[in-house]
Design a protein around this motif. Structure first.
Motif: not given
Length: 324
Positions: A111, A125, A171, A292, A304, A308
């Protein structure tokens, strides 16, 4: 001379340590043998070995395929293949995860490479979340772990894709540029393809294999040590069971190529709770949060990961209500 002396001291220390350990092991073999012969330990060993042996081939296969794709497929391929509009690029990137095998350890740097090559962060993402959750190796492992239950495979695919796309669109809608620190350093810089391939394989096998052992041990402990009444109490309440397994997936941090076998061993829980375990695990766990944070910044991970988790649980509940 200094190196030779250091080597000699190391060998001497190792030999001395071994000489001290051997008598201790010989003296302790009786208690150890008695402990291993206990019914609880026999049950623990059976579950641990069964989960590990079933999951290991899928783990190794997934890691090798991930390394092949990471080394041989150039990052600009994805940038050219995705639509220019971010809203349309998100589902395409999410579906790309269903085609390209990869584990969590590989999805984060991939990513980052996509963002460096100009792919919109929302699409990158979405790929980050979908690749380890719905790739062919994961779905095949799920089918093997849940024989005669194709609805679990379908539910995992649908819920994983929905969660990945939802987070990409979320996002795009609410994300801010200052929350995300774009990665600037390419992976495997200065290495040839062969070195990069084996480096990726070694890294992923060691990391994912270690978490597999931890997950198998935790599953065996739940089966052998935790009273059946406790598990049935948590499993008897759909909300409590789902939250319990979702949080367990975060803590255990099992590789997605192997988590289906751990889930299949948690027999007291219902299918929707097991689905939450399978959807949350590849998207939110401790090792992913750490990776991350290192690649995109702590501020990104702090926002995030909780979002998530909430989205993944919601998608699992909605999908489970329809398909399970």
């Amino acid at each position: 001379m200094a190196d030779t002396a250091g080597t000699s001291r190391t060998r001497l220390d190792s030999s001395l340590l071994l000489a001290l350990l051997l008598p201790l092991l010989l003296l302790a073999q009786g208690p150890v043998r008695s402990a291993l012969a206990a019914p609880v330990m026999q049950s623990w060993t059976t579950v641990f070995v069964a989960v590990t042996v079933q999951a290991l081939p899928f783990l190794v296969f997934g890691v090798v395929l991930s390394a092949v794709i990471g080394v041989l497929v150039p990052p600009f391929f994805f940038a050219r293949a995705l639509p220019g509009r971010p809203a349309a690029a998100v589902p395409v990137a999410g579906l790309a995860g269903a085609v390209l095998p990869g584990c969590e350890c590989a999805s984060v740097p991939v990513a980052g490479a996509l963002m460096r090559r100009g792919v919109t962060p929302a699409a990158a993402l979405a790929f980050l979340l979908s690749a380890p959750a719905i790739n062919p190796v994961v779905l095949t492992a799920t089918a093997v772990a849940f024989p005669g239950a194709p609805e679990m495979v379908a539910a995992r695919f649908v819920a994983g894709l929905l969660a990945a796309c939802a987070m990409g669109w979320l996002w795009q809608r609410l994300g801010r540029a200052d929350w995300l620190r774009p990665p600037s350093r390419p992976e495997h810089a200065g290495q040839g393809r062969g070195a990069a391939f084996w480096g990726s394989v070694r890294h992923d096998v060691l990391h994912a294999g270690g978490f597999l052992v931890i997950g198998a041990a935790a599953a065996a402990t739940l089966k052998a040590v935790v009273p059946e009444g406790w598990l049935r109490a948590a499993a008897g309440n759909p909300v409590a069971g789902m939250v319990t397994l979702a949080l367990l997936a975060v803590v255990l941090s099992i590789c997605s190529e192997a988590d289906a076998f751990v889930a299949a061993s948690l027999t007291p829980f219902g299918p929707t709770a097991l689905l939450a375990f399978l959807v949350v695990g590849p998207m939110v766990d401790l090792k992913l949060i750490a990776m991350q944070s290192a690649l995109f910044g702590r501020g990104f991970a702090a926002r995030f990961a909780p979002a998530t988790f909430a989205v993944a649980v919601t998608c699992a509940v909605l999908t489970g209500a329809v398909l399970l």
